[in-house]
Design an enzyme around this catalytic site. Structure first.
Site, PDB file in Angstrom:
ATOM      1  N   TYR A 154       0.829  -1.212   0.000  1.00 33.53           N
ATOM      2  CA  TYR A 154       0.000   0.000   0.000  1.00 33.53           C
ATOM      3  C   TYR A 154       0.866   1.267   0.000  1.00 33.53           C
ATOM      4  CZ  TYR A 154      -4.615   2.114   0.622  1.00 33.53           C
ATOM      5  OH  TYR A 154      -5.792   2.802   0.439  1.00 33.53           O
ATOM      6  N   LYS A 161      -3.487   8.132   3.124  1.00 27.70           N
ATOM      7  CA  LYS A 161      -4.686   7.850   3.921  1.00 27.70           C
ATOM      8  C   LYS A 161      -4.494   8.292   5.367  1.00 27.70           C
ATOM      9  CE  LYS A 161      -7.423   5.930   0.851  1.00 27.70           C
ATOM     10  NZ  LYS A 161      -8.671   6.611   0.429  1.00 27.70           N
TER      11      LYS A 161
END
Length: 255
Positions: A154, A161
């Site tokens: 990720y 995020k």
């Protein structure tokens, strides 16, 4: 959910295909009585085709959240269809391929900056653009993927995020004086276009289906959509700065 959002006016971003959380949100919102406006960018013809699968016709506004011109003109574009907004759904995220898939240490700043601008900064930027249309009791909801830990592959999207989750708290602080709420939904992995763009994302899928206390369906976007709409309804009048996990309980259990 019939009547839950009766009379509400919602702006929903990020509808690209009917496999998206944003599409489920728009569909359920209409079924719950809301008037929906969509935004799209780039592949507008695809957004238009997907929108035809909704229960009712919807207007579509072109919006590039990295464009100051688009953001500055958004309120006027929305006013062509409704006189205000009760809710805004931010379902936008993007990172260049160098920022994903294990190349964390090698991603150049130019690509990281793009990821942060589109995936993090766009949340408060969208809120500011819609602020003139919103009043007490309205809300904005964004989508995150639990950023309290580092996830394999990720990479910089995880950092983006984390920034989004912090920005949510600051939005809650600064919009609260106007009675506007800001919350996030942290959904588990779903087989959307966004997930398919992340190399190795199937690692999340395998783990989730094994470990989530409540069975997790990789194809079912409705639970996340229902959480978004619940937060935009009148049933969470005093909730802001929050992150609601819709992940089958995975975040709550250890390895």
């Amino acid at each position: 959910m019939s009547g839950l959002l009766e009379g509400k006016r919602l702006l929903i971003t990020g509808v690209l295909t009917d496999a998206s959380i944003a599409f489920s949100t728009a569909k359920l919102a209409q079924e719950a009585g809301a008037e929906v406006i969509l935004t799209g960018f780039g592949r507008l013809s695809l957004v238009e085709r997907t929108a035809k699968r909704l229960p009712k016709p919807v207007p579509i506004i072109e919006l590039d959240v990295s464009s100051k011109e688009h953001l500055d003109g958004l309120a006027d574009k929305v006013r062509e269809h409704v006189d205000g907004l009760d809710g805004v759904v931010h379902s936008i995220g993007f990172a260049p391929q160098s920022c994903l898939g294990g190349g964390f240490m090698d991603a150049p700043w130019e690509d990281v900056a793009t990821a942060v601008q589109v995936s993090t900064y766009s949340y408060p930027a969208l809120a500011k653009a819609c602020q003139p249309l919103m009043g007490p009791g309205s809300g904005i909801v964004g989508l995150t993927f639990d950023a309290t830990v580092a996830w394999p592959v990720y990479d910089w999207m995880g950092v983006a995020k984390a920034g989004l989750e912090s920005a949510n708290r600051y939005l809650a602080l600064h919009l609260g004086k106007e009675g506007i709420r800001s919350n996030l939904v942290a959904a588990g992995p779903l087989r959307t276009i966004a997930a398919k763009s992340i190399p190795g994302f199937d690692q999340f899928e395998d783990e989730w289906t094994k470990r989530a206390p409540i069975k997790w369906d990789l194809h079912d976007t409705e639970p996340a959509a229902k959480a978004i709409l619940a937060l935009l309804s009148d049933w969470f009048p005093a909730t802001t700065g929050e992150i609601i996990h819709v992940d089958g309980g995975y975040h709550a259990v250890g390895a």
